[in-house]
Design a protein around this motif. Sequence first.
Motif, PDB file in Angstrom:
ATOM      1  N   SER A  36       0.876  -1.172   0.000  1.00 26.06           N
ATOM      2  CA  SER A  36       0.000   0.000   0.000  1.00 26.06           C
ATOM      3  C   SER A  36       0.910   1.218   0.000  1.00 26.06           C
ATOM      4  N   PRO A  37       0.384   2.388  -0.249  1.00 28.09           N
ATOM      5  CA  PRO A  37       1.252   3.573  -0.250  1.00 28.09           C
ATOM      6  C   PRO A  37       1.959   3.813   1.087  1.00 28.09           C
ATOM      7  N   GLN A  38       1.383   3.306   2.182  1.00 26.47           N
ATOM      8  CA  GLN A  38       1.979   3.540   3.503  1.00 26.47           C
ATOM      9  C   GLN A  38       2.808   2.384   4.047  1.00 26.47           C
ATOM     10  N   ARG A  39       2.559   1.155   3.555  1.00 25.04           N
ATOM     11  CA  ARG A  39       3.296   0.022   4.133  1.00 25.04           C
ATOM     12  C   ARG A  39       3.354  -1.173   3.201  1.00 25.04           C
ATOM     13  N   ALA A  40       4.394  -1.962   3.420  1.00 24.90           N
ATOM     14  CA  ALA A  40       4.557  -3.228   2.704  1.00 24.90           C
ATOM     15  C   ALA A  40       4.422  -4.353   3.720  1.00 24.90           C
ATOM     16  N   VAL A  41       3.684  -5.390   3.359  1.00 29.53           N
ATOM     17  CA  VAL A  41       3.546  -6.579   4.188  1.00 29.53           C
ATOM     18  C   VAL A  41       4.319  -7.679   3.480  1.00 29.53           C
ATOM     19  N   GLU A  42       5.481  -7.992   4.022  1.00 27.10           N
ATOM     20  CA  GLU A  42       6.358  -8.971   3.377  1.00 27.10           C
ATOM     21  C   GLU A  42       5.959 -10.394   3.740  1.00 27.10           C
ATOM     22  N   GLN A  43       6.489 -11.329   2.981  1.00 23.71           N
ATOM     23  CA  GLN A  43       6.286 -12.761   3.187  1.00 23.71           C
ATOM     24  C   GLN A  43       4.807 -13.150   3.147  1.00 23.71           C
ATOM     25  N   TRP A  44       4.069 -12.593   2.168  1.00 24.94           N
ATOM     26  CA  TRP A  44       2.682 -13.008   1.953  1.00 24.94           C
ATOM     27  C   TRP A  44       2.735 -14.451   1.465  1.00 24.94           C
ATOM     28  N   PRO A  45       2.086 -15.389   2.143  1.00 22.38           N
ATOM     29  CA  PRO A  45       2.292 -16.820   1.856  1.00 22.38           C
ATOM     30  C   PRO A  45       1.546 -17.330   0.614  1.00 22.38           C
ATOM     31  N   VAL A  46       1.893 -16.781  -0.550  1.00 25.34           N
ATOM     32  CA  VAL A  46       1.262 -17.195  -1.807  1.00 25.34           C
ATOM     33  C   VAL A  46       2.357 -17.338  -2.857  1.00 25.34           C
ATOM     34  N   THR A  47       2.338 -18.432  -3.618  1.00 22.20           N
ATOM     35  CA  THR A  47       3.317 -18.591  -4.693  1.00 22.20           C
ATOM     36  C   THR A  47       2.667 -18.787  -6.055  1.00 22.20           C
ATOM     37  N   GLN A  48       1.325 -18.905  -6.081  1.00 19.99           N
ATOM     38  CA  GLN A  48       0.620 -19.008  -7.353  1.00 19.99           C
ATOM     39  C   GLN A  48      -0.826 -18.567  -7.183  1.00 19.99           C
ATOM     40  N   ALA A  49      -1.371 -17.986  -8.231  1.00 20.84           N
ATOM     41  CA  ALA A  49      -2.718 -17.417  -8.176  1.00 20.84           C
ATOM     42  C   ALA A  49      -3.776 -18.469  -7.869  1.00 20.84           C
ATOM     43  N   GLN A  50      -3.615 -19.673  -8.357  1.00 19.54           N
ATOM     44  CA  GLN A  50      -4.618 -20.719  -8.158  1.00 19.54           C
ATOM     45  C   GLN A  50      -4.747 -21.131  -6.695  1.00 19.54           C
ATOM     46  N   ALA A  51      -3.776 -20.782  -5.861  1.00 17.12           N
ATOM     47  CA  ALA A  51      -3.797 -21.166  -4.447  1.00 17.12           C
ATOM     48  C   ALA A  51      -4.483 -20.130  -3.561  1.00 17.12           C
ATOM     49  N   LEU A  52      -4.962 -19.031  -4.118  1.00 14.85           N
ATOM     50  CA  LEU A  52      -5.574 -17.973  -3.313  1.00 14.85           C
ATOM     51  C   LEU A  52      -6.924 -18.411  -2.747  1.00 14.85           C
ATOM     52  N   GLU A  58      -8.687 -11.662   3.449  1.00 18.50           N
ATOM     53  CA  GLU A  58      -8.674 -10.946   4.731  1.00 18.50           C
ATOM     54  C   GLU A  58      -7.361 -10.202   4.942  1.00 18.50           C
ATOM     55  N   ALA A  59      -6.247 -10.801   4.559  1.00 19.00           N
ATOM     56  CA  ALA A  59      -4.943 -10.140   4.721  1.00 19.00           C
ATOM     57  C   ALA A  59      -4.883  -8.862   3.896  1.00 19.00           C
ATOM     58  N   VAL A  60      -5.443  -8.892   2.698  1.00 15.91           N
ATOM     59  CA  VAL A  60      -5.458  -7.708   1.835  1.00 15.91           C
ATOM     60  C   VAL A  60      -6.402  -6.653   2.408  1.00 15.91           C
ATOM     61  N   LEU A  61      -7.567  -7.081   2.879  1.00 11.20           N
ATOM     62  CA  LEU A  61      -8.557  -6.146   3.408  1.00 11.20           C
ATOM     63  C   LEU A  61      -8.061  -5.398   4.647  1.00 11.20           C
ATOM     64  N   GLU A  62      -7.130  -5.985   5.393  1.00 11.68           N
ATOM     65  CA  GLU A  62      -6.562  -5.307   6.565  1.00 11.68           C
ATOM     66  C   GLU A  62      -5.888  -3.994   6.187  1.00 11.68           C
ATOM     67  N   LEU A  63      -5.474  -3.845   4.937  1.00 13.32           N
ATOM     68  CA  LEU A  63      -4.831  -2.609   4.468  1.00 13.32           C
ATOM     69  C   LEU A  63      -5.848  -1.563   3.995  1.00 13.32           C
ATOM     70  N   GLN A  64      -7.130  -1.870   4.099  1.00  9.83           N
ATOM     71  CA  GLN A  64      -8.247  -0.966   3.796  1.00  9.83           C
ATOM     72  C   GLN A  64      -8.190  -0.355   2.387  1.00  9.83           C
ATOM     73  N   PRO A  65      -8.140  -1.198   1.364  1.00 13.47           N
ATOM     74  CA  PRO A  65      -8.083  -0.667  -0.013  1.00 13.47           C
ATOM     75  C   PRO A  65      -9.447  -0.245  -0.537  1.00 13.47           C
ATOM     76  N   GLU A  66      -9.416   0.655  -1.521  1.00 12.69           N
ATOM     77  CA  GLU A  66     -10.618   0.925  -2.307  1.00 12.69           C
ATOM     78  C   GLU A  66     -10.528   0.166  -3.628  1.00 12.69           C
ATOM     79  N   VAL A  67      -9.313  -0.198  -4.003  1.00  9.28           N
ATOM     80  CA  VAL A  67      -9.083  -1.008  -5.194  1.00  9.28           C
ATOM     81  C   VAL A  67      -7.867  -1.900  -4.944  1.00  9.28           C
ATOM     82  N   VAL A  68      -7.931  -3.129  -5.462  1.00  4.64           N
ATOM     83  CA  VAL A  68      -6.850  -4.105  -5.305  1.00  4.64           C
ATOM     84  C   VAL A  68      -6.323  -4.475  -6.682  1.00  4.64           C
ATOM     85  N   LEU A  69      -5.020  -4.496  -6.796  1.00  4.91           N
ATOM     86  CA  LEU A  69      -4.345  -4.949  -8.013  1.00  4.91           C
ATOM     87  C   LEU A  69      -3.633  -6.248  -7.681  1.00  4.91           C
TER      88      LEU A  69
END
Length: 125
Positions: A36-52, A58-69
């Motif tokens: 996010s513009p204010q912080r990076a959350v390292e070691q997000w435990p994902v190595t492929q899109a199919q595993a999401l 929930e981990a992404v929503l904790e950063l309170q986005p209005e849009v996710v890329l």
Amino acid sequence: MDFSLERPGDYLFVRRVTERAVTVVDRELTASFLLSPQRAVEQWPVTQAQALTGEHVEAVLELQPEVVLLGTGARQQFPPAAFMAGFLRKGIGIEVMDNAAAARTYDLLASEGRRVVAAFILPAD
């Protein structure tokens, strides 16, 4: 691919993207992460899109986005529909693209002061 040689402002920005790494400001990250513009959350435990899963939403929503890329690596790969629906149910837009496109789009939206979160998937070593 280099994106910027100058520091554009008071937010975290992507300077460079390769197949195996993303450089945020001056730090090269080689494992999947959230940005996010204010912080990076390292070691997000994902190595492929199919595993999401909903847990990853929930981990992404904790950063309170209005849009996710979602950057899915060197190529665009769509995640399971349940992952996408987790954002849409909350009224949050999500776009799926390769990491280079996600970085360019993130930098543009962050420079406009938008509440954007980029989730970058990088391959496991």
